[in-house]
Motif scaffolding. Structure first.
Motif, PDB file in Angstrom:
ATOM      1  N   THR A  11       0.843  -1.192   0.000  1.00 20.42           N
ATOM      2  CA  THR A  11       0.000   0.000   0.000  1.00 20.42           C
ATOM      3  C   THR A  11       0.883   1.249   0.000  1.00 20.42           C
ATOM      4  O   THR A  11       1.904   1.282   0.695  1.00 20.42           O
ATOM      5  CB  THR A  11      -0.933   0.035   1.217  1.00 20.42           C
ATOM      6  N   PRO A  12       0.509   2.276  -0.754  1.00 20.16           N
ATOM      7  CA  PRO A  12       1.350   3.481  -0.806  1.00 20.16           C
ATOM      8  C   PRO A  12       1.605   4.103   0.560  1.00 20.16           C
ATOM      9  O   PRO A  12       2.736   4.501   0.870  1.00 20.16           O
ATOM     10  CB  PRO A  12       0.537   4.421  -1.713  1.00 20.16           C
ATOM     11  N   ARG A  13       0.588   4.182   1.388  1.00 20.45           N
ATOM     12  CA  ARG A  13       0.784   4.824   2.699  1.00 20.45           C
ATOM     13  C   ARG A  13       1.729   4.010   3.590  1.00 20.45           C
ATOM     14  O   ARG A  13       2.469   4.562   4.389  1.00 20.45           O
ATOM     15  CB  ARG A  13      -0.569   5.028   3.386  1.00 20.45           C
ATOM     16  N   ALA A  14       1.695   2.693   3.429  1.00 20.70           N
ATOM     17  CA  ALA A  14       2.604   1.861   4.217  1.00 20.70           C
ATOM     18  C   ALA A  14       4.048   2.139   3.833  1.00 20.70           C
ATOM     19  O   ALA A  14       4.958   2.028   4.656  1.00 20.70           O
ATOM     20  CB  ALA A  14       2.276   0.387   4.023  1.00 20.70           C
ATOM     21  N   LEU A  15       4.247   2.526   2.577  1.00 18.87           N
ATOM     22  CA  LEU A  15       5.603   2.782   2.106  1.00 18.87           C
ATOM     23  C   LEU A  15       6.250   3.928   2.876  1.00 18.87           C
ATOM     24  O   LEU A  15       7.467   3.943   3.084  1.00 18.87           O
ATOM     25  CB  LEU A  15       5.571   3.113   0.609  1.00 18.87           C
ATOM     26  N   SER A  16       5.445   4.890   3.316  1.00 19.65           N
ATOM     27  CA  SER A  16       6.010   6.044   4.027  1.00 19.65           C
ATOM     28  C   SER A  16       6.676   5.634   5.335  1.00 19.65           C
ATOM     29  O   SER A  16       7.568   6.326   5.831  1.00 19.65           O
ATOM     30  CB  SER A  16       4.923   7.091   4.299  1.00 19.65           C
ATOM     31  N   PRO A  52      -2.968   9.128  -2.675  1.00 19.14           N
ATOM     32  CA  PRO A  52      -3.350   8.266  -3.795  1.00 19.14           C
ATOM     33  C   PRO A  52      -4.684   8.649  -4.423  1.00 19.14           C
ATOM     34  O   PRO A  52      -4.840   8.602  -5.647  1.00 19.14           O
ATOM     35  CB  PRO A  52      -3.416   6.873  -3.160  1.00 19.14           C
ATOM     36  N   GLU A  53      -5.662   9.067  -3.591  1.00 12.87           N
ATOM     37  CA  GLU A  53      -6.964   9.460  -4.134  1.00 12.87           C
ATOM     38  C   GLU A  53      -6.838  10.699  -5.014  1.00 12.87           C
ATOM     39  O   GLU A  53      -7.468  10.791  -6.080  1.00 12.87           O
ATOM     40  CB  GLU A  53      -7.946   9.733  -2.991  1.00 12.87           C
ATOM     41  N   VAL A  71       7.130  11.633  -1.840  1.00 16.47           N
ATOM     42  CA  VAL A  71       7.429  11.334  -3.241  1.00 16.47           C
ATOM     43  C   VAL A  71       7.389   9.823  -3.510  1.00 16.47           C
ATOM     44  O   VAL A  71       6.760   9.379  -4.477  1.00 16.47           O
ATOM     45  CB  VAL A  71       8.779  11.950  -3.665  1.00 16.47           C
ATOM     46  N   PRO A  72       8.046   8.979  -2.693  1.00 16.86           N
ATOM     47  CA  PRO A  72       7.946   7.534  -2.959  1.00 16.86           C
ATOM     48  C   PRO A  72       6.508   7.026  -2.918  1.00 16.86           C
ATOM     49  O   PRO A  72       6.134   6.148  -3.692  1.00 16.86           O
ATOM     50  CB  PRO A  72       8.792   6.921  -1.843  1.00 16.86           C
ATOM     51  N   VAL A  73       5.713   7.564  -1.995  1.00 11.23           N
ATOM     52  CA  VAL A  73       4.307   7.173  -1.893  1.00 11.23           C
ATOM     53  C   VAL A  73       3.581   7.504  -3.193  1.00 11.23           C
ATOM     54  O   VAL A  73       2.816   6.691  -3.734  1.00 11.23           O
ATOM     55  CB  VAL A  73       3.637   7.885  -0.703  1.00 11.23           C
ATOM     56  N   ALA A  74       3.820   8.718  -3.709  1.00  8.60           N
ATOM     57  CA  ALA A  74       3.161   9.146  -4.942  1.00  8.60           C
ATOM     58  C   ALA A  74       3.625   8.315  -6.135  1.00  8.60           C
ATOM     59  O   ALA A  74       2.827   7.974  -7.015  1.00  8.60           O
ATOM     60  CB  ALA A  74       3.437  10.630  -5.185  1.00  8.60           C
TER      61      ALA A  74
END
Length: 855
Positions: free
Chosen positions: A343-348, A809-810, A830-833
């Motif tokens: 999940t993108p948010r988990a990446l943060s 992400p939304e 930036v990584p999340v995006a």
């Protein structure tokens, strides 16, 4: 199938060919079928579908004689939940169904009284608690014994006014009914909805033969997995309990042995080497065939293994990334699947230090998790104290009621920031995310006593200098120093994002105000700077004094003289930014905030300023009062300063152009983008553009060098969005500042809305906090109107979003659908995006339909 009159109550024995599906029988039933197909030694199991369980909850019951008849006579059974998603939970498993006085006598004869008593007593305890709903404390015993069993049976009969049920079919019926109705209960429904389940989510049940030797010396139960759940590194972990049954016998038993190299004595590998090797093979088969790292629940009887269940290994974000990439590199899943599993948010979480989840957590208070990461430091209550602490090399946590631009230097110096007020887009939250500093805002359970330099948490009073830890990922304040995990910017992180970049079709830039921000952005492979807020460059000590001199100047020439001293500082800033970005685009927003933010607000601060400027205190007070505004966010700021005090923008433009020439002389190439903030009328843009063009012409003549630049606007007012067609005639790009645009569209203060926003969301007034998740209906419609009208006027118009929503992400999905060229967000998002943008591309690809149905 059993009970043809009630098709809904049909059940299926789990075989390789049985009609078992994730969406009709749940993950556990489907997983067990896959284990059967892999020829693993799974005990006989019968699955009841979602519809059958709903019918049971409504009062019907399947043909229990036929169901029980599927198993050997006298076979003890277990019932386990099987929801569609493992995260949705379900009622607890019930083991040893069928245990009664007759079976107690049989097992006493074959295995001894001690084994039989332990089995019967554990079943009575579980039945009383989960089925009869009696107080579990009534049946708690320190040591199983015939007397304790007799007392438990007597207590059950007294409470229920009937003997403990002896018929195995009745026991099974009551267990099924209890579990079915527990799933339909209000509290269970709300709990799983909070985890993403729909209100109609179904529950399946699996009835399985107990695969154990009834506590004989050569029997036991355990769980095994093949990765470390925090790091994701290959490692056999788990526990094994001799003479135990079920997961609880392992998790709640301090005497349970390790699987390998147990320092306390023999391990499973030593006791049952053949069984251990079988489990290793089963784990490898699960990884390859189920395409996932699984935790296997098993029993061992006389050295033979039975596989009772397998679930996806629970893991944190860093382990999730490593597992996904490793599976793809081994050819087990595709790169697209690997990208979709994180999940993108988990990446943060990987970008910052985190509190180690394996350690204890004593939470003092909670707030809004505004900027991820964790930090430990000593409490300080002022920016000055934070700077002093940093100069001594001592990490500190800056605690404020709420932060202001004056606190920027303290926030730079602090290891973390904690505020009593604010929401996700408050000053502290936005700056914290930009700096990559852990931040918690809106901690309303706190009370700050500035006079005594104390922090009241409700549980205890902390004084300045006390050590605390803040977890900006979870929004928790912890006492003392917590165990930490370091950032995980490793090869798996890098590889995953390289795969994402190869797929995404929208640009990702960073909001970067300083060279340090720009370096972080480059490290995270941002494609340029989408927003450089130049005012943050003026809060350094040497610049702040000159800035205040400019504010106190009475005439244009006096202002220009003060600004001339700031010019070389600004030019140096831009040269360094351009050098770091190495030719990538840099979008510089001209000065935006109201001037009063650069003046002190306390009497003592004003006295110090009077001394520094050699002016009477009365004059400093008078000038501060003149600049005060009732609503400064809607006052003299942004382009309005550029129109009324043009010297500021002229100085900044000159600094940008001279920095551009300097880079060119070094052999570099840069085309700076100059952005005018807070526009609402075409004429504002015309006036500022004329002055900037004039400065550009003068610099070209003075330096004898040509250069290019692009001029655009920041759309932050509803009127600018509506008049975008006119404004685009004088702008090459439009970047939407959704923080202010949301504030002005809603008529909400982004700094104060956090105090009541949760109530609005709970009441359904807003589906989400519009400062946290872009309002695609209201604010989004303004973006679409502006995009359509702007591009109708200028086809080559570049469109982007640079507010805090840029990393969501939304919001990225909305911008991508609207045809925007890029999004810009804080460097640490930036990584999340990058990952979110890639996932959006994958979702539009038919290949995403090939995702496995077992998660």
């Amino acid at each position: 199938m059993a009970n043809r009159n009630l098709n809904l109550l049909d059940y299926s024995e789990i075989t390789g060919a049985a009609p078992i599906a994730l969406r009709t029988h749940g993950w556990r039933a489907k997983c067990l079928q896959r284990l059967v197909r892999l020829d693993m030694p799974v005990p006989k199991t019968v699955a009841l579908s979602f519809e059958a369980v709903r019918a049971i909850a409504a009062g019907s019951m399947p043909d229990l004689s036929g169901l029980v008849g599927r198993f050997d006579a006298g076979q003890l059974l277990s019932v386990r939940p099987s929801a569609e998603n493992t995260d949705w939970g379900g009622p607890g498993a019930v083991l040893n169904i069928g245990m009664n006085n007759a079976r107690y006598a049989d097992i006493t004869e074959t295995h001894g009284e001690k084994v039989a008593t332990a089995l019967y007593l554990s079943f009575v305890q579980a039945y009383a608690q989960h089925v009869a709903r009696l107080d579990p404390d009534m049946f708690a015993v320190s040591e199983p014994s015939p007397r304790a069993l007799e007392a438990a049976l007597d207590d059950y009969e007294k409470e229920m006014e009937e003997p403990f049920p002896q018929d195995p079919k009745k026991q099974l019926a009551e267990v099924l009914r209890s579990m079915a109705r527990a799933w339909e209960g209000t509290s269970a429904r709300l709990l799983r909805q909070a985890k993403g389940a729909s209100a109609e989510a179904g529950l399946g049940l699996v009835v399985q033969a107990m695969a154990g030797g009834y506590g004989a010396p050569e029997t036991g139960a355990g769980v095994i997995q093949f990765i470390e759940p925090v790091t994701g590194a290959p490692q056999i972990t788990g526990r094994y309990a001799e003479r135990g049954q079920g997961r609880e016998a392992v998790s709640n038993n301090p005497q349970a042995m390790y699987l390998t190299c147990d320092p306390r004595g023999a391990s499973l590998e030593e006791l049952h080497p053949a069984a251990f090797q079988s489990l290793v093979r089963h784990g490898a088969d699960c990884r390859e065939k189920l395409r996932e790292e699984m935790q296997i629940e098993f029993t061992v009887v006389n050295g033979e293994v039975s596989v009772l269940d397998a679930v996806k290994v629970q893991r944190n974000s860093r382990a999730a990334v490593r597992v996904a990439v490793s599976l793809a590199e081994d050819g087990i899943i595709t790169r697209k699947e690997a990208l979709m599993r994180v999940t993108p948010r988990a990446l943060s979480e990987l970008l910052h230090r985190q509190v180690d989840p394996r350690g204890p957590r004593d939470v003092l208070a909670r707030g809004i998790a505004a900027s991820p990461g964790a930090a430990t430091g000593r409490l300080v209550f002022t920016s000055t104290a934070a700077q002093a602490s940093a100069s001594r090399g001592e990490p500190c946590i800056l605690v404020r009621r709420e932060t202001s631009p004056e606190d920027i230097r303290g926030m730079h110096a602090a290891a973390g920031v904690l505020t009593e007020r604010g929401g996700m887009t408050s000053h502290a939250a936005v700056i914290g995310r930009g700096l990559g500093v852990p931040c918690i805002v809106g901690a309303t359970g706190l009370r700050i006593d500035l006079k005594n330099r104390q922090l009241h948490t409700g549980r205890r009073i902390l004084s300045e200098g006390d050590l605390i830890t803040i977890d900006g990922t979870a929004g928790e304040i912890l006492p003392g120093e917590a165990d930490m995990l370091e950032p995980a910017l490793d090869q798996w992180f890098t590889t995953l994002l390289d795969w994402a970049d190869a797929l995404r079709d929208i640009g990702v830039r960073a909001n970067a105000d300083t060279p340090a921000d720009a370096r972080i952005a480059r490290g995270f492979k941002a494609e340029g700077i989408g927003l450089c807020r130049t005012e943050h460059m003026f809060f350094e000590d040497d610049r702040l004094t000159v800035m205040r001199e400019m504010i106190f100047a009475d005439t244009g020439p006096d202002r220009a003289a003060a600004l001339a001293r700031l010019l070389p500082m600004q030019r140096s800033d831009f040269i360094e930014l351009f050098s770091i970005m190495e030719g990538l685009p840099v979008c510089i927003r001209l000065f935006d905030p109201p001037l009063h933010e650069f003046l002190p607000h306390t009497r003592e601060g004003m006295k110090q300023l009077a001394d520094a400027l050699d002016k009477p205190l009365s004059e400093v007070v008078r000038r501060s009062e003149e600049l005060a505004e009732f609503n400064p966010m809607l006052g003299l700021r942004g382009v309005r300063l550029g129109v009324t005090l043009p010297e500021i923008y002229e100085m900044q433009a000159r600094a940008i152009f001279e920095a551009t020439i300097a880079i060119g002389r070094r052999g570099g190439k840069v085309v700076p983008e100059i952005m005018i903030p807070l526009v609402s009328a075409m004429r504002e843009v015309e006036l500022v553009k004329a002055r900037i063009d004039a400065v550009a012409a003068a610099v070209r003549v003075e330096r004898g060098n040509g250069f290019e630049y692009r001029l655009g606007v920041m759309v932050e007012t509803p009127r600018a969005a509506l008049r975008a067609g006119e404004i685009a005639q004088h702008a090459e790009f439009m970047s939407f500042g959704t923080n202010d645009l949301t504030q002005m569209t809603y008529g909400l203060s982004r700094d104060d809305a956090g105090r009541f926003m949760s109530y609005y969301v709970q009441a359904g007034v807003f589906p989400e906090d519009p400062f946290h998740v872009l309002d695609t209906d209201g604010v989004g419609e303004l973006l679409l109107i502006a995009a359509e009208r702007g591009r109708r006027s200028r086809k080559s118009l570049t469109l982007s979003i640079c507010g805090e929503h840029g990393g969501s992400p939304e919001s990225i999905a909305f911008c991508r659908d609207a045809g925007f060229d890029y999004v810009s967000c804080s460097p640490f998002r930036v990584p999340v995006a990058r990952l979110a943008a890639a996932q959006l591309t994958i979702k539009g690809d038919e290949a995403s339909d090939q995702m496995p149905d077992l998660r």
